[in-house]
Design a protein around this motif. Structure first.
Motif, PDB file in Angstrom:
ATOM      1  N   ARG A 418       7.237   0.330 -19.179  1.00 11.37           N
ATOM      2  CA  ARG A 418       6.830   1.678 -18.804  1.00 11.37           C
ATOM      3  C   ARG A 418       7.427   2.671 -19.802  1.00 11.37           C
ATOM      4  N   ARG A 419       6.630   3.594 -20.204  1.00 14.42           N
ATOM      5  CA  ARG A 419       7.130   4.581 -21.164  1.00 14.42           C
ATOM      6  C   ARG A 419       7.900   5.672 -20.455  1.00 14.42           C
ATOM      7  N   GLU A 420       8.941   6.184 -21.130  1.00 16.00           N
ATOM      8  CA  GLU A 420       9.716   7.289 -20.541  1.00 16.00           C
ATOM      9  C   GLU A 420       8.808   8.522 -20.410  1.00 16.00           C
TER      10      GLU A 420
ATOM     11  N   LYS B  59      -5.366  -2.466 -22.943  1.00 18.23           N
ATOM     12  CA  LYS B  59      -4.644  -3.252 -23.953  1.00 18.23           C
ATOM     13  C   LYS B  59      -3.286  -3.731 -23.425  1.00 18.23           C
ATOM     14  N   SER B  60      -2.513  -2.768 -22.861  1.00 19.62           N
ATOM     15  CA  SER B  60      -1.183  -3.145 -22.361  1.00 19.62           C
ATOM     16  C   SER B  60      -1.311  -4.119 -21.198  1.00 19.62           C
ATOM     17  N   THR B  61      -2.293  -3.863 -20.337  1.00 19.63           N
ATOM     18  CA  THR B  61      -2.512  -4.762 -19.205  1.00 19.63           C
ATOM     19  C   THR B  61      -2.745  -6.183 -19.707  1.00 19.63           C
ATOM     20  N   ALA B 180       3.674  -7.820 -29.118  1.00 18.52           N
ATOM     21  CA  ALA B 180       4.222  -6.521 -29.500  1.00 18.52           C
ATOM     22  C   ALA B 180       3.269  -5.427 -29.028  1.00 18.52           C
ATOM     23  N   ASP B 181       3.761  -4.549 -28.148  1.00 16.70           N
ATOM     24  CA  ASP B 181       2.921  -3.457 -27.643  1.00 16.70           C
ATOM     25  C   ASP B 181       3.279  -2.182 -28.398  1.00 16.70           C
ATOM     26  N   GLU B 182       2.419  -1.813 -29.329  1.00 17.41           N
ATOM     27  CA  GLU B 182       2.628  -0.646 -30.177  1.00 17.41           C
ATOM     28  C   GLU B 182       4.037  -0.612 -30.767  1.00 17.41           C
ATOM     29  N   PRO B 183       4.393  -1.623 -31.529  1.00 16.66           N
ATOM     30  CA  PRO B 183       5.762  -1.695 -32.056  1.00 16.66           C
ATOM     31  C   PRO B 183       6.079  -0.578 -33.051  1.00 16.66           C
TER      32      PRO B 183
HETATM   33 MG   LIG Z   1      -0.640   0.642 -23.538  1.00 16.19          MG
END
Ligand SMILES: [Mg+2]
Ligand SMILES: Nc1ncnc2c1ncn2[C@@H]1O[C@H](COP(=O)(O)OP(=O)(O)OP(=O)(O)O)[C@@H](O)[C@H]1O
Lengths: 420, 240
Positions: A418-420, B59-61, B180-183
Motif C-alpha cells: 500500500r502506498r503512503e 497491474k498491482s492486483t 517488482a511493482d514500479e521499482p
Molecule cells: Mg499499482
C-alpha cells in the motif's frame, strides 16, 4: 525463523523505541517493586509480631490507668487511679496468682558521658519472668529487689546496635535524669545514680530490650508517682483463665480500667497488619495490571507503526507464528527487564525503608505488648515470594502482549504494498 | 499478440510462471470491482517481462496474485509447476520466501537496522544459518556495488541505493521469480534508469526471471516483453 533471530529482531525493535520501552519497563518495575516491598515488609512484621507473641507469657493480663485497653478491638479511656488498694483487691480475685505493679516513664541515662533516652520501669525485677518466662541475664548479674539503687538494663540499651563497645556493663554506675514540669509549670530535673546489677539477654521483646528496670519505691520517688501505678501485670493460673479474670476485673471497675491481653492484642495487630498488607498488595497488583495495560498500548502502537514492516516481512515469507513470536518476545523482554529490576529495587527499597529504626519510648503503659511502626521491623524476602512476583510480572507482560501480537500476525501482507 | 498458454507449457521445464484463467473481484462498499478478468499468460525462465497499463487497470492486483499476497477469486498461478493457491497459508509463506523476490516502489526496508540485516532477512526467515546468510548477502551487495554500505542504516542512503538494497534483498534466497511493482516509481529519471539497468543485467547476465510493473514506456520497451493490461484484461502482449 531461529529463536535467536526472533530475539534479536525483538530486541532491535525495543532499542529503536528507547524512551517508550524504558517508560513501559518502568511501569512494570513500579508494580513489581511495590508488590515485593509490601510482601517483604509484611512478612517481616508478621515474623516480628510472632516473636513478640512467643516471648510473652500467655497467662498474663495488663491493667492500666489512663491507657487504651485492648481486648480484641474495643478501646476505652480509663480514669481509675491504680494504687496498692486496687492491686491488693485484684490479688484476691479467683484464678489470680500474682499481681506485679509497675511505674513507668522516660528518662535520660548517662554512662561516662554517653547519653541515651530510654523508658524506665519501676517494679520488682524478680517478677520480670512473670511476663517473660524465658528471660535470662548475662553472667555476673544479680537481682536485688529491695535495693533502691539497683538497675537492670535491657539488651538493646547495654549493647546499642551498630556499636562495638557496650554502653554499660554489670557493676557500673548509671546517672539517671528525670525531667518534668512542676505544678507551676517550671522545668525540673531529678538526678540519681544507680548501680547496674544485672543486664538482660535479648528477650525477643523489643520493648523490654529497650527498657531499664529499677526498684519500685525508687521509681515512685524518681518519677514522682505518689503511689499511682501505671500498670499492673496480672498473672492467672493459666491461659484458659485470662478471659475469666478480665471479665471479673471489668465487672468491678467497668471502663475505668484499661485491660490488655497480649495474645489478643497481638492477634488483632497481626490481623490489622495482614489486612493492611493485603490492601497495599492490591495496589501493587493494580500497578502491575496498569503496567500490563501500558504494554498493550506500547505494543499496539508499535504494531500500528510497523504495519508496513510487518507486511514486508510477511511478503518476503515470514510465517504468522514468527510475527506472533516476535511481538510476544518484545512483551516478554519488557516483562523480564521490568520484573528483574522491580525485584532488585523492591528488595533494596525494603531494606532502605527499615534502616531508620523508629525508637518507641515506653509510655505510661510500661512493658506490655509493644507497638512500633511497620518500618521498624526488618523485611523478610522469601525466595519463593520473589519468584512468584517475578513470574506474575512476566506472565502479565506476556499476557498483555498476546492481543497486539495476534493482531500483528493476522495482518495482510498486502499492506506492505500500500502506498503512503 | 495475445498469448494463450498451451497445456504443454504448464509443465514445461523452461516455464517459470503460468497464469491460468485468473480473475479477481473486489467486494467493496462501493460495489463489486472486477480488477482482473480471466488473465492467461506464461513466462519463460530468464524472461524480463514488463506489465504496463493505465492507472487502476489491475497491474498491482496481478502482481499481488502472482506473489500470492492475496488469493484470486478464480483461476490458478503455477510457479515452477507448483499450483500456489492449492497450498495453505503457511506453505504459501514458505513458497514466497523460497521462490519469490519482491521489490517495492517504496523500498520497504527496515530503517532501524543495517543494510546487511535487511538483505539477510529472507535468509533469516528461511532459517538459514547466520554465517551463510551473511556470506550470501555480502556477495550480492558486492555484485550490486553497495557492499561498502553494508553496515549503514537504509535511511542514510539515497533512493537509488535503497532500491539497490531492496533488489539485493529480493535475490538473497535465489528466487524463481523477481516481482517488482514500479521499482523506479519513487526515483528520479536518471536513478530510475540505473536501477532498471541493474534489473536488466540481472536478467541477461544472471538469467533471472523478472516481472516488472511500470508506467514508463521507454523502460517497458527495453524489456524482453510487454504485457498491456486494460480494465483487468490483457490488451496486448508484445515481444520487444
Ligand atoms: Mg499499482
Ligand atoms: N483492496 C482492494 N479493494 C477494493 N478494490 C481494490 C482493491 N485493490 C485494488 N482495487 C481496485 O482494483 C482495480 C485495480 O487496482 P490496481 O491497484 O491493481 O491498479 P493498478 O493498475 O496497479 O493501478 P496503478 O497504476 O494506479 O497502480 C482498481 O479499480 C482498484 O480500485
Amino acid at each position: 525463523m531461529n529463536p535467536s533471530d526472533i530475539f534479536s529482531l525483538a530486541y532491535d525493535a525495543l532499542v529503536d523505541r528507547k524512551v517508550r520501552t524504558i517508560l513501559t519497563v518502568l511501569m512494570v518495575v513500579l508494580g513489581a517493586s511495590l508488590v515485593v516491598v509490601i510482601n517483604g515488609l509484611s512478612a517481616g512484621q508478621s515474623a516480628f509480631l510472632q516473636k513478640q507473641l512467643s516471648s510473652l507469657a500467655s497467662n498474663v493480663i495488663y491493667a492500666s490507668s489512663g491507657q487504651r485497653s485492648y481486648y480484641g478491638g474495643e478501646s476505652s479511656q480509663a480514669s481509675l487511679i491504680v494504687n496498692d488498694v486496687i492491686a491488693n483487691k485484684i490479688r484476691t480475685l479467683p484464678y489470680v496468682t500474682d499481681v506485679v505493679p509497675q511505674y513507668s516513664g522516660s528518662v535520660t541515662i548517662d554512662s561516662y558521658g554517653n547519653v541515651q533516652h530510654v523508658s524506665v520501669v519501676g517494679m520488682d525485677p524478680t517478677k520480670l519472668t512473670v511476663m517473660l518466662p524465658n528471660l535470662v541475664f548475662v553472667d555476673g548479674s544479680t537481682l536485688a529487689p529491695n535495693d533502691r539503687s539497683a538497675a537492670v538494663v535491657g539488651d538493646t540499651i547495654a549493647n546499642p546496635p551498630g556499636s562495638t563497645t557496650p554502653f554499660v556493663i554489670v557493676g557500673q554506675t548509671l546517672k539517671i535524669t528525670y525531667s518534668y514540669s512542676d505544678s507551676t509549670g517550671k522545668q525540673q530535673q531529678e538526678v540519681r545514680n544507680f548501680l547496674v546489677t544485672a543486664i538482660m539477654k535479648p528477650s525477643g521483646n523489643t520493648r523490654i530490650d529497650n527498657a531499664l528496670v529499677i526498684n519500685s519505691d525508687a521509681a515512685n520517688q524518681l518519677l514522682r508517682k505518689s503511689g499511682r501505678y501505671d500498670s499492673l501485670v496480672i498473672q492467672t493460673t493459666d491461659d484458659t483463665y485470662v478471659n475469666t479474670v478480665q471479665q471479673e476485673i471489668t465487672g468491678i471497675y467497668g471502663k475505668n480500667i484499661g485491660i490488655t491481653i497480649p495474645q489478643a492484642f497481638l492477634q488483632v495487630r497481626q490481623q490489622t497488619a495482614q489486612g493492611n498488607a493485603m490492601f497495599v498488595e492490591m495496589i501493587g497488583f493494580i500497578a502491575l495490571v496498569v503496567g500490563a495495560v501500558g504494554i498493550v498500548t506500547t505494543l499496539y502502537n508499535s504494531v500500528t507503526e510497523r504495519i508496513r514492516e510487518i507486511g514486508t516481512m510477511k511478503a518476503i515469507g515470514a510465517q504468522n507464528s514468527s510475527i506472533l513470536a516476535l511481538f510476544l518476545v518484545e512483551a516478554a523482554l519488557i516483562g523480564v527487564m521490568g520484573a528483574t529490576l522491580g525485584l532488585a529495587i523492591g528488595v533494596v527499597g525494603g531494606y532502605a525503608m527499615t534502616s531508620f529504626p523508629s525508637h518507641t519510648a515506653g509510655g505510661p503503659g510500661g512493658f506490655g505488648p509493644g507497638g512500633g511502626s511497620i518500618s521498624s521491623f526488618p523485611p523478610i524476602f522469601l525466595p519463593e515470594d520473589l519468584i512468584k512476583v517475578w513470574l506474575l510480572s512476566v506472565s502479565l507482560a506476556v499476557g498483555a502482549g498476546i492481543f497486539p501480537a495476534w493482531k500483528a500476525s493476522k495482518l495482510s501482507p498486502m499492506v506492505a504494498l500500500r502506498r503512503e | 499478440m495475445v498469448n494463450e498458454p498451451k497445456p504443454d507449457e504448464v509443465n514445461s521445464n523452461s516455464t517459470a510462471l503460468t497464469v491460468k484463467n485468473l480473475s479477481k473481484i473486489y467486494d467493496s462498499a462501493a460495489g463489486k470491482v472486477v480488477a482482473l478478468d480471466n488473465i492467461n499468460f506464461a513466462v519463460k525462465k530468464g524472461e524480463f517481462v514488463s506489465i504496463v497499463g493505465p492507472s487502476g487497470s489491475g497491474k498491482s492486483t496481478l502482481l499481488n496474485m502472482i506473489g500470492a499476497l492475496d488469493r484470486p477469486t478464480s483461476g490458478n498461478v503455477y510457479i515452477n509447476d507448483v499450483d500456489i493457491f492449492s497450498l495453505n497459508d503457511s506453505d504459501i509463506a514458505t513458497m514466497r520466501n523460497n521462490l519469490i523476490g519482491f521489490i517495492f516502489q517504496s523500498f520497504n526496508l527496515i530503517n532501524r537496522t543495517t543494510v546487511l540485516k535487511n538483505v539477510k532477512l529472507p535468509g533469516t526467515i528461511s532459517g538459514m544459518s547466520a554465517s551463510e546468510a551473511n556470506e550470501r548477502a555480502m556477495r550480492i551487495l558486492e555484485a550490486l556495488g553497495i557492499a561498502d554500505k553494508a553496515t549503514q542504516k537504509p535511511v542514510n542512503l539515497s533512493g537509488g541505493q535503497q532500491q539497490r538494497v531492496a533488489i539485493a534483498r529480493s535475490l538473497v534466497n535465489n528466487p524463481a521469480i523477481v516481482l517488482a511493482d514500479e521499482p523506479t516509481g519513487n526515483l528520479d529519471t536518471k536513478t530510475g534508469e540505473d536501477v532498471f539497468d541493474m534489473l536488466k543485467t540481472l536478467s541477461h547476465k544472471f538469467k533471472r526471471t523478472i516481472i516488472m510493473v511500470t508506467h514508463n514506456p521507454e523502460l517497458a520497451e527495453s524489456t524482453d516483453r510487454s504485457i498491456l493490461i486494460r480494465d483487468g484484461r490483457i490488451d496486448k502482449d508484445v515481444i520487444n
